[in-house]
Design an enzyme around this catalytic site. Structure first.
Site, PDB file in Angstrom:
ATOM      1  N   ASP A 162      -9.623  -6.469   2.236  1.00 54.44           N
ATOM      2  CA  ASP A 162      -8.281  -6.933   1.867  1.00 54.44           C
ATOM      3  C   ASP A 162      -8.057  -8.375   2.281  1.00 54.44           C
ATOM      4  OD1 ASP A 162      -7.453  -4.614   0.685  1.00 54.44           O
ATOM      5  OD2 ASP A 162      -6.717  -3.736   2.551  1.00 54.44           O
ATOM      6  N   ASP A 204      -5.134  -3.590   4.875  1.00 61.09           N
ATOM      7  CA  ASP A 204      -5.621  -3.200   6.197  1.00 61.09           C
ATOM      8  C   ASP A 204      -7.133  -3.325   6.359  1.00 61.09           C
ATOM      9  OD1 ASP A 204      -6.159  -1.134   4.505  1.00 61.09           O
ATOM     10  OD2 ASP A 204      -4.878   0.331   5.498  1.00 61.09           O
ATOM     11  N   ASP A 214       0.859  -1.180   0.000  1.00 60.38           N
ATOM     12  CA  ASP A 214       0.000   0.000   0.000  1.00 60.38           C
ATOM     13  C   ASP A 214       0.889   1.222   0.000  1.00 60.38           C
ATOM     14  OD1 ASP A 214      -2.407  -1.166   0.217  1.00 60.38           O
ATOM     15  OD2 ASP A 214      -2.582  -0.961   2.395  1.00 60.38           O
TER      16      ASP A 214
END
Ligand code: ATP
Length: 866
Positions: A614, A610, A333
């Site tokens: 996901d 997170d 990310d």
């Protein structure tokens, strides 16, 4: 009282709680004492004694004990005092061996338990009028809890209020579609669990929305507690490597057993005393069968796991440690992992006007834009001891902070324009909406990613598009703010209805600087043959600019959006994959597709995440990494690794540790097998040439206990060689004996056997059998002690520093001390069937035992080992 069958108010009253203030500390204490901790009962742990007994389940040990008993009976019959020593010593050594086994098991268990405790779930409760975060196990009936998407539900609770709330109750009801929840209904007493939509249940998760609820049952009284008999807290500790080693151990064991049988038969044919040869053969089998390999690997793995925890990487599944070392792709990310997640609002644009830099005297238009954006934010800034503390989402607190500069205070405007409804932010929609009463009108305010909002806003947005492009090129995250007026708030509100027909008010642009340590970590990755890839929900241009700054995006690379990815066929993606280093505006499904595409190319993929959504991609990845700070419970439970500091550099550190641990395991395995082969070679060849057993059973067992096991564990603590990150990732299917370790082990075994045989021969010539045995004992034992140092590294000992592994120093000092005791203290020497030697024979034996160091230094200098 059945909580689902009454209103929230009645339930709160019945539980003597308070919706606003929650329970007070006295009530909490009383209820904790009465109901106990909020956790499911764990199955009883094995006691040390049970573990100790387990060590004797091994058939070879039982045969050895039987042999000891037989030799004891023989001693009684022969009424020979010294005859008693052997069986007694064997008994002692076997017991000591078992104690070491229990110690190893406990050590591995403890460090895994410590890890479990580091990741204990927490809950948000209101107590004494304040919101607190507490360990979930301390929740009591009557506690007022707050829940949001991604949370594990900590206890059974009656909803007080719920916003777009959905809960996945498959763990309890088997129903895989998340159920919609509603706080205001009262449910029939007899309704099934799945239909009690005003309740949330322990062990299930929140997949959408937010809620406030009052706890109605905890621990074993929850619905989950009623069906789950006992929680099995054991962590699955079997890793693929351990399984492979267990199989290998079995084969080597069978080979060792065959050799022992051959030795036994040879002894009988040669007319050796049956008892002596039998004892030797069995002791050799006990010493040489590497049945302890998987346990030692667990110990080394758990030592590594502890070390990783100290560096903020919490491993949840042991096999992950092994896989980490092979990681070849890290998909990360952006926000918070590669960047600091310290957002600062720097620019704002009011539709139709010119962009303005944020200052303390912005135009009235910008002030209105900020006011609307703040009304649509949950983050806030508190002033504690004169210092500003941001609470909540940094994207939002940056807006609140810019407002404060301009004299707009969240509390004040919230009072003036009260919020009537909210549709929380989620990464799928990339938007958030509220309805506020502004000057008597009901105004919907939506803020979110410009490209998703564009299609939901009216009018010509050409100029805004240009502003977004310009701000993005400056690495700014751009958030659009829009609004509309409505007459009434409908009962059933959804995104399509609320977040449409909007009028764009303006844009705000915030900067989120890259993490300094991420740059260095990316450099390390590249050197280690690992490709870093940025996957982000942010705008593609912003993402690319930051990826360039970090070194993830290089000339010739591509940055694509989720939409572009969806338009690609499998073949196109396969072709392009190596060149794409940034994926922007991706959905959770896109993440899975990226993982699978790389896995198809035989790469080991690590992926961060997170949110609730996901979880599937975290599971699909070889190493799922959840964020410790911003991550949801759901993501953490799906992941293999939790990054306590949400930092990209931590993943790279973990990979380094993973590689180091693997090479330590190779060292330990190499050491143990090398020494075992040495023992077998010595016994086999001396039986062949001299027709005697070179070592008595207790001598063999002693060497196995003192100079094998102790240094082996210490080798597992060897510091990680900096060079591990200069090599390419280890292929997934590469066996443990790759790079010549197998050959090395056999040659080293032959060397130990050969050196001890020389000693035996020399002793035989100069003093007879006992002298020969004493010399062989010294050489075999001490050469292994010396060899432990060799196995520390493939580099010269003088380069890495001979005594730099303190644990090994201690283990070796203990092993050597115990060996010297047996060699030099007369009564003990005798009990062990050894004798005192003239000084020159001692010196010669010691020299022989030192030879492995000389040989290995030469081999290392010639770079013959890898
Ligand atoms: P990453 O996936 O790298 O963590 P991200 O933080 O941009 O990046 P998300 O949190 O999924 O990913 O956000 C996606 C987009 O949603 C952001 O780029 C932003 O435009 C918008 N956004 C983020 N936070 C909020 C918020 N609190 N309110 C409204 N919109 C938001």
């Amino acid at each position: 009282m059945l909580a689902h069958n009454h209103s929230a108010k009645e339930v709160i009253e019945d539980l003597k709680s308070d919706e606003k203030k929650g329970l007070d500390s006295a009530q909490v204490k009383e209820r904790l004492d009465r109901d106990g901790l909020n956790k499911l009962k764990e199955s009883a742990k094995k006691t040390n004694f049970a573990k100790f007994l387990d060590q004797f389940k091994d058939v070879m040990i039982l045969i050895l004990l039987l042999a000891a008993v037989v030799s004891f009976i023989v001693a009684i019959m022969e009424q020979h005092l010294s005859g008693f020593f052997e069986p007694l010593l064997i008994l002692l050594i076997v017991v000591l061996n078992a104690v070491v086994g229990v110690y190893q098991e406990n050590k591995a268990e403890k460090s895994l338990e410590a890890l479990m405790n580091m990741t204990t779930p927490q809950s948000r409760v209101i107590r004494d009028g304040k919101e607190e975060i507490i360990d979930t196990q301390n929740l009591v009936v009557g506690d007022i809890i707050r829940l949001e998407a991604g949370d594990f539900i900590p206890a059974d609770a009656r909803l007080i209020s719920a916003n777009a709330l959905k809960s996945d109750e498959s763990a309890l009801t088997g129903e895989s579609v998340p159920s919609d929840k509603n706080a205001s209904v009262i449910i029939e007493e007899k309704e099934a669990l799945g239909d009690r939509i005003n309740m949330v249940y322990s062990g299930c998760t929140i997949t959408n929305g937010t809620a406030v609820a009052v706890v109605s049952a905890t621990g074993m009284n929850t619905e989950m507690g009623k069906i789950a008999n006992l929680l099995d807290s054991a962590i699955d500790t079997k890793t693929p490597l351990q399984e492979r080693l267990a199989v290998l151990g079995k084969y080597l064991g069978i080979a060792a057993l065959i050799i022992c049988v051959v030795i036994f038969v040879m002894g009988i044919v040669d007319g050796m005393p049956i008892m002596e040869i039998f004892m030797t053969a069995v002791s050799l089998a006990v010493s040489a069968i590497p049945e302890g390999l998987p346990v030692i690997v667990t110990v080394v793995l758990s030592i590594g796991v502890e070390r990783m925890a100290r560096q903020n990487a919490i491993v949840k599944k042991l096999p992950a440690v092994e896989t980490l070392g092979s990681t070849s792709i890290i998909c990360s990310d952006k926000t918070g992992t590669l960047t600091q997640n310290k957002m600062t609002l720097v620019k704002a644009y009011y539709e139709g006007a010119e962009s303005e830099a944020i200052s303390d005297h912005n135009s009235d238009d910008i002030k209105q834009l900020l006011t609307y954006a703040i009304l649509c934010s949950d983050g806030s800034i508190l002033v504690e001891d004169g210092k500003e503390v941001s609470v909540g989402d940094p994207t939002e607190t940056s807006i609140v902070s810019a407002g404060m500069k301009n004299g707009i205070f969240k509390d004040e405007i919230n009072k003036e324009y009260p919020r009537l409804f909210e549709l929380p932010f989620d990464s799928d929609r990339k938007m958030m909406s509220v309805i506020n009463e502004i000057n008597g009108k009901k105004i919907v305010i939506t803020k979110g990613a410009f490209d998703v909002m564009e299609g939901r806003c009216k009018g010509d947005l050409k100029k805004a598009e240009q502003v977004v492009e310009d701000m993005s090129k400056e690495a700014l995250r751009v958030i659009a703010v829009a609004y509309k007026e409505i007459d009434t708030i409908p009962d059933d509100i959804d995104s399509d209805m609320l977040e449409n027909d909007l009028t764009l008010l303006g844009l705000v642009g915030m900067i989120d600087p890259p993490r300094e340590e991420a740059k260095e970590a990316i450099r390390v990755c590249k050197k280690a043959g690992i490709k870093p890839i940025m996957i982000t929900g942010d705008h593609v241009v912003t993402a690319e600019v930051i990826a360039r700054q970090l070194g993830i995006f290089n000339e010739g690379d591509r940055a694509i959006t989720g939409l572009e990815l969806s338009a690609m066929s499998e073949e196109e993606l396969d072709q392009q994959l190596e060149h794409i280093s940034v994926y922007a505006r991706v959905s959770p499904e896109d993440k899975i597709r990226i993982v699978r595409a790389w896995q198809k190319k035989d790469k080991i993929v690590s992926m961060t995440g997170d949110g609730v959504n996901d979880a599937p991609s975290l599971k699909a990845a070889d190493i799922g990494c959840a964020m410790g700070i911003t991550g949801t419970d759901v993501a953490k439970s799906a992941a293999d690794l939790t990054l306590m500091d949400d930092n990209f550099a931590t993943i790279v550190e973990a990979v380094k540790e993973g590689r180091g641990i693997y090479s330590n395991i190779r060292r330990v395995v190499g050491f143990l097998l090398g020494t075992n082969i040495g023992e077998i070679a010595l016994v086999f060849f001396s039986m062949l040439f001299w027709k005697v057993s070179p070592l008595l059973s207790m001598q063999l067992l002693w060497i196995n206990l003192v100079t094998d096991s102790m240094p082996a564990i210490a080798l597992g603590t060897e510091a990680i060689d900096g060079d591990v990150m200069n090599e390419k990732p280890r292929p997934k299917k590469e066996g443990i004996f790759a790079h010549g370790l197998g050959v090395q082990v056999v040659l080293q075994g032959i060397m130990f056997g050969g050196l001890s045989l020389i000693a035996f021969h020399f002793g035989y010539e100069h003093g007879g059998l006992t002298t020969a045995r004493t010399m062989a004992f010294i050489v075999l034992g001490l050469s292994q002690v010396h060899h432990a140092f060799n196995m520390r590294s493939n580099k010269s000992l003088f380069k890495i520093g001979v005594f730099t592994n303190k644990t090994l120093n201690k283990a070796v000092a203990l092993s050597a001390g115990l060996m010297l005791l047996v060699i030099f203290v007369p009564p003990i020497t005798e009990i062990f069937g050894l004798t005192q030697l003239p000084i020159d024979l001692y010196a010669f034996s010691w020299f022989l035992s030192f030879v492995p160091i000389i040989v290995l230094e030469i081999v290392k200098a010639l770079k013959l080992v890898k």
